[in-house]
Scaffold this motif. Structure first.
Motif, PDB file in Angstrom:
ATOM      1  N   LEU A   4      40.060   7.250  22.539  1.00 57.37           N
ATOM      2  CA  LEU A   4      40.208   7.678  23.688  1.00 57.37           C
ATOM      3  C   LEU A   4      39.748   9.314  23.545  1.00 57.37           C
ATOM      4  CD1 LEU A   4      43.788   6.645  24.656  1.00 57.37           C
ATOM      5  CD2 LEU A   4      41.640   5.471  25.044  1.00 57.37           C
ATOM      6  N   VAL A   5      39.474   9.988  23.046  1.00 54.11           N
ATOM      7  CA  VAL A   5      39.076  11.497  22.530  1.00 54.11           C
ATOM      8  C   VAL A   5      37.774  11.526  22.150  1.00 54.11           C
ATOM      9  CG1 VAL A   5      39.943  13.955  22.220  1.00 54.11           C
ATOM     10  CG2 VAL A   5      41.559  12.939  23.629  1.00 54.11           C
ATOM     11  N   THR A   6      36.940  11.421  22.530  1.00 52.54           N
ATOM     12  CA  THR A   6      35.994  11.909  21.546  1.00 52.54           C
ATOM     13  C   THR A   6      34.813  13.476  21.283  1.00 52.54           C
ATOM     14  OG1 THR A   6      34.120  11.903  24.071  1.00 52.54           O
ATOM     15  CG2 THR A   6      35.144   9.714  22.827  1.00 52.54           C
ATOM     16  N   GLY A   7      36.150  14.443  21.981  1.00 55.45           N
ATOM     17  CA  GLY A   7      35.747  15.740  22.185  1.00 55.45           C
ATOM     18  C   GLY A   7      36.279  16.815  22.160  1.00 55.45           C
ATOM     19  N   ILE A   8      36.017  18.167  21.432  1.00 54.72           N
ATOM     20  CA  ILE A   8      36.098  19.241  22.788  1.00 54.72           C
ATOM     21  C   ILE A   8      35.269  19.486  24.133  1.00 54.72           C
ATOM     22  CG2 ILE A   8      36.740  21.306  22.669  1.00 54.72           C
ATOM     23  CD1 ILE A   8      37.952  21.222  20.633  1.00 54.72           C
ATOM     24  N   GLN A   9      35.577  19.413  25.444  1.00 58.71           N
ATOM     25  CA  GLN A   9      34.813  19.144  26.311  1.00 58.71           C
ATOM     26  C   GLN A   9      34.382  20.989  26.403  1.00 58.71           C
ATOM     27  OE1 GLN A   9      34.527  19.205  30.743  1.00 58.71           O
ATOM     28  NE2 GLN A   9      33.835  17.460  30.964  1.00 58.71           N
ATOM     29  N   GLN A  10      34.685  21.600  26.091  1.00 58.17           N
ATOM     30  CA  GLN A  10      34.877  23.137  26.787  1.00 58.17           C
ATOM     31  C   GLN A  10      36.091  24.184  26.884  1.00 58.17           C
ATOM     32  OE1 GLN A  10      36.594  23.682  29.421  1.00 58.17           O
ATOM     33  NE2 GLN A  10      36.899  21.888  31.020  1.00 58.17           N
ATOM     34  N   VAL A  11      36.958  24.807  26.044  1.00 59.21           N
ATOM     35  CA  VAL A  11      37.828  26.023  26.409  1.00 59.21           C
ATOM     36  C   VAL A  11      37.306  26.959  27.780  1.00 59.21           C
ATOM     37  CG1 VAL A  11      39.305  27.790  25.461  1.00 59.21           C
ATOM     38  CG2 VAL A  11      37.994  25.673  23.886  1.00 59.21           C
ATOM     39  N   GLY A  12      39.036  26.628  28.454  1.00 59.10           N
ATOM     40  CA  GLY A  12      38.463  27.020  29.961  1.00 59.10           C
ATOM     41  C   GLY A  12      39.176  28.755  29.541  1.00 59.10           C
ATOM     42  N   GLY A 159      26.735  27.035  16.437  1.00 60.75           N
ATOM     43  CA  GLY A 159      27.134  26.666  17.388  1.00 60.75           C
ATOM     44  C   GLY A 159      28.389  26.762  18.268  1.00 60.75           C
ATOM     45  N   GLY A 160      28.576  25.252  18.845  1.00 62.78           N
ATOM     46  CA  GLY A 160      29.874  25.284  20.307  1.00 62.78           C
ATOM     47  C   GLY A 160      31.197  25.526  19.473  1.00 62.78           C
ATOM     48  N   VAL A 161      32.161  25.481  20.528  1.00 63.16           N
ATOM     49  CA  VAL A 161      33.871  25.194  20.247  1.00 63.16           C
ATOM     50  C   VAL A 161      34.275  23.824  18.995  1.00 63.16           C
ATOM     51  CG1 VAL A 161      36.208  25.016  20.931  1.00 63.16           C
ATOM     52  CG2 VAL A 161      34.110  26.300  22.135  1.00 63.16           C
ATOM     53  N   CYS A 162      34.228  24.662  18.096  1.00 65.48           N
ATOM     54  CA  CYS A 162      34.984  23.130  17.134  1.00 65.48           C
ATOM     55  C   CYS A 162      36.544  22.691  17.061  1.00 65.48           C
ATOM     56  CB  CYS A 162      34.451  22.686  15.728  1.00 65.48           C
ATOM     57  SG  CYS A 162      34.882  24.573  15.083  1.00 65.48           S
ATOM     58  N   GLY A 163      37.400  23.772  18.089  1.00 59.90           N
ATOM     59  CA  GLY A 163      38.441  23.707  17.738  1.00 59.90           C
ATOM     60  C   GLY A 163      39.521  24.505  18.172  1.00 59.90           C
ATOM     61  N   ALA A 164      40.167  24.955  18.271  1.00 61.05           N
ATOM     62  CA  ALA A 164      41.344  26.012  18.477  1.00 61.05           C
ATOM     63  C   ALA A 164      42.570  25.856  17.369  1.00 61.05           C
ATOM     64  CB  ALA A 164      41.484  25.768  20.244  1.00 61.05           C
ATOM     65  N   ILE A 253      42.565  29.770  28.752  1.00 58.07           N
ATOM     66  CA  ILE A 253      43.517  28.924  30.345  1.00 58.07           C
ATOM     67  C   ILE A 253      43.822  27.954  29.974  1.00 58.07           C
ATOM     68  CG2 ILE A 253      42.816  30.840  31.595  1.00 58.07           C
ATOM     69  CD1 ILE A 253      40.413  28.949  33.702  1.00 58.07           C
ATOM     70  N   HIS A 254      42.987  26.484  28.821  1.00 53.57           N
ATOM     71  CA  HIS A 254      43.265  25.959  28.369  1.00 53.57           C
ATOM     72  C   HIS A 254      42.098  25.636  27.233  1.00 53.57           C
ATOM     73  CE1 HIS A 254      40.261  24.989  32.198  1.00 53.57           C
ATOM     74  NE2 HIS A 254      39.406  24.800  30.635  1.00 53.57           N
ATOM     75  N   LEU A 255      43.003  24.081  27.247  1.00 52.64           N
ATOM     76  CA  LEU A 255      41.622  23.231  26.349  1.00 52.64           C
ATOM     77  C   LEU A 255      41.635  22.089  26.789  1.00 52.64           C
ATOM     78  CD1 LEU A 255      40.472  23.315  23.343  1.00 52.64           C
ATOM     79  CD2 LEU A 255      42.875  22.513  22.364  1.00 52.64           C
ATOM     80  N   CYS A 256      40.519  21.385  26.806  1.00 52.35           N
ATOM     81  CA  CYS A 256      39.900  20.269  27.880  1.00 52.35           C
ATOM     82  C   CYS A 256      39.058  19.668  26.633  1.00 52.35           C
ATOM     83  CB  CYS A 256      39.282  20.918  28.803  1.00 52.35           C
ATOM     84  SG  CYS A 256      38.273  19.397  29.477  1.00 52.35           S
ATOM     85  N   PHE A 257      39.485  18.317  26.769  1.00 50.68           N
ATOM     86  CA  PHE A 257      38.490  17.356  25.381  1.00 50.68           C
ATOM     87  C   PHE A 257      38.399  16.258  26.917  1.00 50.68           C
ATOM     88  CE2 PHE A 257      42.802  18.253  23.195  1.00 50.68           C
ATOM     89  CZ  PHE A 257      42.375  18.260  22.062  1.00 50.68           C
ATOM     90  N   ASP A 258      37.349  15.680  26.238  1.00 54.85           N
ATOM     91  CA  ASP A 258      37.045  14.810  26.762  1.00 54.85           C
ATOM     92  C   ASP A 258      36.790  13.498  26.364  1.00 54.85           C
ATOM     93  OD1 ASP A 258      33.463  13.975  28.472  1.00 54.85           O
ATOM     94  OD2 ASP A 258      33.389  13.118  26.378  1.00 54.85           O
ATOM     95  N   VAL A 259      37.339  12.596  27.626  1.00 59.92           N
ATOM     96  CA  VAL A 259      37.940  11.548  27.285  1.00 59.92           C
ATOM     97  C   VAL A 259      36.766  10.332  27.675  1.00 59.92           C
ATOM     98  CG1 VAL A 259      40.459  12.209  27.192  1.00 59.92           C
ATOM     99  CG2 VAL A 259      39.386  11.069  28.995  1.00 59.92           C
ATOM    100  N   THR A 260      37.652   9.231  27.266  1.00 57.18           N
ATOM    101  CA  THR A 260      37.001   7.786  27.760  1.00 57.18           C
ATOM    102  C   THR A 260      37.694   6.602  28.472  1.00 57.18           C
ATOM    103  OG1 THR A 260      37.189   6.329  25.569  1.00 57.18           O
ATOM    104  CG2 THR A 260      35.007   7.870  24.911  1.00 57.18           C
ATOM    105  N   ASP A 261      38.567   7.214  28.700  1.00 55.66           N
ATOM    106  CA  ASP A 261      39.745   6.107  29.240  1.00 55.66           C
ATOM    107  C   ASP A 261      41.072   7.004  29.862  1.00 55.66           C
ATOM    108  OD1 ASP A 261      41.579   3.954  30.534  1.00 55.66           O
ATOM    109  OD2 ASP A 261      40.561   2.423  28.917  1.00 55.66           O
TER     110      ASP A 261
END
Length: 347
Positions: A4-12, A159-164, A253-261
């Motif tokens: 359901l979660v495929t990666g971190i899309q972004q950190v706000g 690279g970019g964000v890989c975690g928090a 402000i938030h941690l955002c995950f990319d999701v499929t469903d």
């Protein structure tokens, strides 16, 4: 298990001036690909903005070498309120963002050559790998770590964000959110004590969980693996980083995950006691991009966002957008298609 979660899309990241902040992030973290730059009213976020609708500008920027991006966020209708105390590790909220690189020691010297004055010394993590810390001009803390998943060979040294790293009051209470609902399969370390890489004599428990990169989801190859480190202070009573402040105020402000469903994810979260507190319910327009988004809170009030992307700009000035709603959500986008975003690069 369904992914359901495929990666971190972004950190706000809440800032007071996007035009001032973004050049710094481009210089040190290579986030030079703008996905959208949008001004609008945050109508759905009133539970976290004092009950009032506020206008904002938001810019999402990526590093095409791989990893998640930054959603750089600025209030337009009010004066942002900075945290009025010095944030310490273990305080409740996002303590630090993890940025991946291929060679930590080499990256350390590249940061020095660029004149970064906020670097820690090189240290070993509990698993023996090298790391160092740095701060942006707004005192937000970033941890540089070795990454093991890459999308595109780039000229930038990170690279970019890989975690928090997230401060929590009870690791055992929040851990099922990541292992059961979000599908983190691997525990990299679970250690209690004092740690040289934190440069602190305080005692903590630290648990790092990892979700490996898999070719499931439109952007999975770009976002790569995810590392979430939960940190619990043993010696002191932590404070809530966003206590008496709004979502969007300066800081992470938030941690955002990319999701499929989104529907299936909502069911899993609710089963564990994490109902959606914000839900756009259908496609939400962010200017050049669109998707469905939702939020939950962890037990200490840290905001976790989920986004199911519906539209992605490629050559928007030519009217070329990808309609993701018409694709198999589990199928990765072709590499060449994602790489075309490099034409939008801002130096």
């Amino acid at each position: 298990m369904q992914q359901l979660v495929t990666g971190i899309q972004q950190v706000g990241i809440g800032v007071t001036n996007i035009d001032e902040a973004w050049p710094w992030y481009r210089k040190f973290f290579g986030t030079d690909i703008p996905v959208f730059d949008d001004e609008a009213e945050a109508t759905l976020m009133t539970p976290y903005t004092g009950g009032n609708v506020h206008s904002r500008r938001a810019l999402l920027a990526l590093n095409l070498s791989g990893g998640g991006g930054f959603e750089i966020w600025q209030f337009k209708s009010r004066q942002p309120k900075k945290c009025d105390f010095d944030i310490q590790l273990g305080d409740f909220g996002i303590n630090a963002v993890k940025i991946k690189c291929k060679d930590v020691q080499k990256t350390y010297h590249q940061f020095k050559n660029l004149g970064n004055k906020t670097l820690s010394e090189l240290h070993e993590l509990p698993n023996g790998e090298l790391t160092f810390w740095t701060k942006d001009p707004y005192h937000n803390l970033f941890q540089i770590v070795k990454g093991n998943s890459w999308f595109k060979k780039g000229s930038h040294f990170t690279g970019g964000v890989c975690g928090a790293m997230i401060g929590v009051s009870d690791i055992d209470a929040v851990l099922p959110l990541y292992t059961i609902a979000l599908g983190f399969e691997e525990v990299i370390y679970d250690k209690t004590g004092t740690f040289t890489d934190l440069d602190d004599n305080q005692k903590f428990r630290r648990v790092l969980v990892r979700k490996k990169q898999k070719d499931i989801g439109a952007f999975s190859r770009l976002f790569g693996h995810i590392d979430i480190e939960l940190i619990q202070s043993i010696d002191r009573k932590p404070r809530k980083i966003y206590d008496d402040r709004f979502w969007g105020d300066p800081g992470f402000i938030h941690l955002c995950f990319d999701v499929t469903d989104m529907g299936s994810l909502q069911e899993k979260c609710e089963e564990l006691g994490y109902p959606f507190t914000i839900d756009s319910a259908s496609s939400f327009d962010m200017g050049e991009a669109a998707g469905q988004f939702s939020y939950i809170e962890d037990p200490d009030g840290t905001l976790i966002e989920f986004v199911e992307a519906h539209k992605l700009p490629i050559f928007e000035k030519w009217g070329w957008f990808i309609n993701l709603k018409k694709r198999n959500h589990n199928k990765p986008l072709p590499n060449w298609m994602l790489k075309t975003m490099s034409f939008k690069r801002v130096k």
